[in-house]
Design an enzyme around this catalytic site. Structure first.
Site, PDB file in Angstrom:
ATOM      1  N   ASP A  12       0.882  -1.170   0.000  1.00 39.50           N
ATOM      2  CA  ASP A  12       0.000   0.000   0.000  1.00 39.50           C
ATOM      3  C   ASP A  12       0.914   1.212   0.000  1.00 39.50           C
ATOM      4  OD1 ASP A  12      -1.530   2.196   0.704  1.00 39.50           O
ATOM      5  OD2 ASP A  12      -2.729   1.121   2.195  1.00 39.50           O
ATOM      6  N   TYR A 228       0.440   0.341  15.176  1.00 46.02           N
ATOM      7  CA  TYR A 228      -0.494   0.050  14.097  1.00 46.02           C
ATOM      8  C   TYR A 228      -0.250   0.938  12.891  1.00 46.02           C
ATOM      9  CZ  TYR A 228      -4.514  -0.458  11.231  1.00 46.02           C
ATOM     10  OH  TYR A 228      -5.312  -0.672  10.154  1.00 46.02           O
ATOM     11  N   LYS A 231      -3.449  -2.795   8.166  1.00 49.23           N
ATOM     12  CA  LYS A 231      -3.436  -4.258   8.108  1.00 49.23           C
ATOM     13  C   LYS A 231      -2.549  -4.725   6.969  1.00 49.23           C
ATOM     14  CE  LYS A 231      -5.530  -6.010  11.398  1.00 49.23           C
ATOM     15  NZ  LYS A 231      -4.934  -7.047  12.220  1.00 49.23           N
TER      16      LYS A 231
HETATM   17  P1  13P Z   1      -5.433  -0.431   4.695  1.00 47.78           P
HETATM   18  O1  13P Z   1      -4.715  -1.414   5.576  1.00 47.78           O
HETATM   19  O2  13P Z   1      -6.041  -1.084   3.506  1.00 47.78           O
HETATM   20  O3  13P Z   1      -4.551   0.732   4.353  1.00 47.78           O
HETATM   21  O4  13P Z   1      -6.669   0.120   5.528  1.00 47.78           O
HETATM   22  C1  13P Z   1      -6.414   0.780   6.721  1.00 47.78           C
HETATM   23  C2  13P Z   1      -7.605   1.322   7.388  1.00 47.78           C
HETATM   24  O5  13P Z   1      -7.458   1.948   8.406  1.00 47.78           O
HETATM   25  C3  13P Z   1      -8.939   1.095   6.829  1.00 47.78           C
HETATM   26  O6  13P Z   1      -9.941   1.700   7.612  1.00 47.78           O
HETATM   27 MG    MG Z   2      -4.192   2.150   3.083  1.00 41.12          MG
HETATM   28 MG    MG Z   3      -5.036  -2.040   1.963  1.00 43.58          MG
END
Ligand code: 13P
Ligand code: MG
Ligand code: MG
Ligand code: 13P
Length: 366
Positions: A12, A228, A231
């Site tokens: 990402d 954090y 994800k």
């Molecule tokens: P991503 O991990 O896809 O960047 O999403 C993070 C997020 O906080 C979605 O609400």
């Molecule tokens: Mg993202």
């Molecule tokens: Mg993502």
């Protein structure tokens, strides 16, 4: 022709808009750079896709797994795309680029990686699954169904080549250890572990003769950064047909949108919705979690034929509908578990700060 390596490396590097999707400019940049890498003979072939805000680089080459040239090619694309994302003010530009310096391998540096080196069969159909708003544990249920559940995979019962079962390599992502299980012999022991899908993650599946059948990406991004940062939206490569489960057996588990961790702020359980490439743009509550399936044939000389958009099919309409019904039900729980993740998984969010603030107000019960 000898062996071919299929490398799927993803990151990402900036979302458009918010975390919902990928700006075409980033995909154009990635395609341009991979075309150059192909011209220079670093890679044999490539495809560029996105799932939500994750840029997915699918590459074939003859350099084997963990090759510095291949990893550097991907790393350079992610850093170049990050620059574009920054200029455009895209959201979370460089989100998965956790370090400035490249050390020869993208593992542990933010991007997700799944690679397998194979002796290409006369026909080599593979499916690359790519998910957004979830984590690698999401594949546990899927891989169990494909390779160990005879109610899912008819071939386990009726195909002599599958009848002896498969081996599962399972990682303990907290202790950094791994264990290999034989199935069907040890399915009950294995299920004790892999049912805890944020702790024990299936990394690889092998045929009993040692032939690789599937490999997942297993980076625990939130733990790597010590806080954090999003994800670690995972990818999975599965080989299919003649000696492996059929394409339809590999897709079948996705007909039941099971609950996975991720969704809003990476902190909620929600259904994994199988979608076509054009619908991999999670919107509602930043979700629900999405998965796309790219069907590819690999030729003897390592070229890619495809992708076919495998979930772009009415036979998955009902799964999508069911996922929306489940999403409604889960959303109604608001900040309550089990919609919100349990405390252990909330450690990298506000939980420590809130506990710090409240600590002096806790008094003995009696
Ligand atoms: P991503 O991990 O896809 O960047 O999403 C993070 C997020 O906080 C979605 O609400
Ligand atoms: Mg993202
Ligand atoms: Mg993502
Ligand atoms: P075909 O007879 O179309 O090759 O299909 C065989 C098969 O394995 C279907 O799952």
């Amino acid at each position: 022709m000898g062996k071919v390596t299929l490398s799927v490396i993803k990151a990402d590097i900036g979302g458009y808009v918010g975390h919902s999707s990928m700006h075409p400019a980033l995909m154009d940049e990635a395609k341009e750079e991979l075309a150059k890498a192909k011209e220079r003979g670093i890679i044999k072939d490539y495809r560029v896709l996105h799932c939500g805000d994750d840029l997915e680089l699918i590459m074939t080459h003859t350099k084997g797994e963990d090759n510095p040239d291949i990893h550097k090619t991907a790393w350079d694309i992610f850093t170049a795309c990050t620059e574009i994302a920054k200029k455009m003010g895209l959201y979370g530009a460089g989100q998965d680029i956790l370090s400035e310096a490249f050390s020869g391998n993208v593992k542990g540096m933010g991007p997700g990686v799944a690679e397998m080196e194979i002796e290409v069969r006369p026909s080599e159909p593979v499916i690359v699954f790519m998910a957004d708003k979830t984590s690698p544990g999401a594949w546990n249920f899927i891989l169990y169904k494909i390779f160990a559940d005879p109610f899912n995979t008819a071939g386990l019962v009726i195909d002599p080549k599958l009848h002896s079962g498969f081996k599962f390599e399972v990682l303990d992502v907290y202790e950094h250890k791994k264990i290999v299980f034989d199935t069907p012999e040890e399915i009950y022991d294995m299920l004790v572990l892999i049912g805890a899908m944020e702790h024990y993650i299936i990394k690889r599946v092998f045929r009993k003769d040692g032939e690789i059948a599937a490999v997942s990406s297993t980076q625990k991004l939130s733990m790597m950064a010590g806080r954090y940062v999003g994800k670690d939206d995972p990818v999975l490569i599965v080989r299919t047909q003649s000696g492996f489960p059929a394409v339809g057996e590999v897709l079948e588990p996705f007909a039941n949108p099971h609950l996975v961790a991720g969704w809003m702020r990476g902190s909620h359980h929600g259904p994994l919705m199988p979608v076509g490439f054009g619908q991999a743009n999670p919107a509602r509550f930043d979700g629900p979690p999405r998965v796309i399936a790219a069907g590819l044939q690999i030729t003897q000389d390592g070229m890619l034929v495809g992708p076919r958009d495998m979930f772009d099919d009415p036979s998955f309409d009902e799964a999508r509908r069911m996922a929306n019904v489940i999403a409604n039900y889960m959303r109604a729980h608001g900040p309550f578990e089990p919609h919100r993740l349990g405390l252990a998984e909330m450690e990298y969010t506000t939980l420590p700060q809130v506990m710090e603030k409240l600590k002096d107000r806790f008094v003995p019960e009696e």
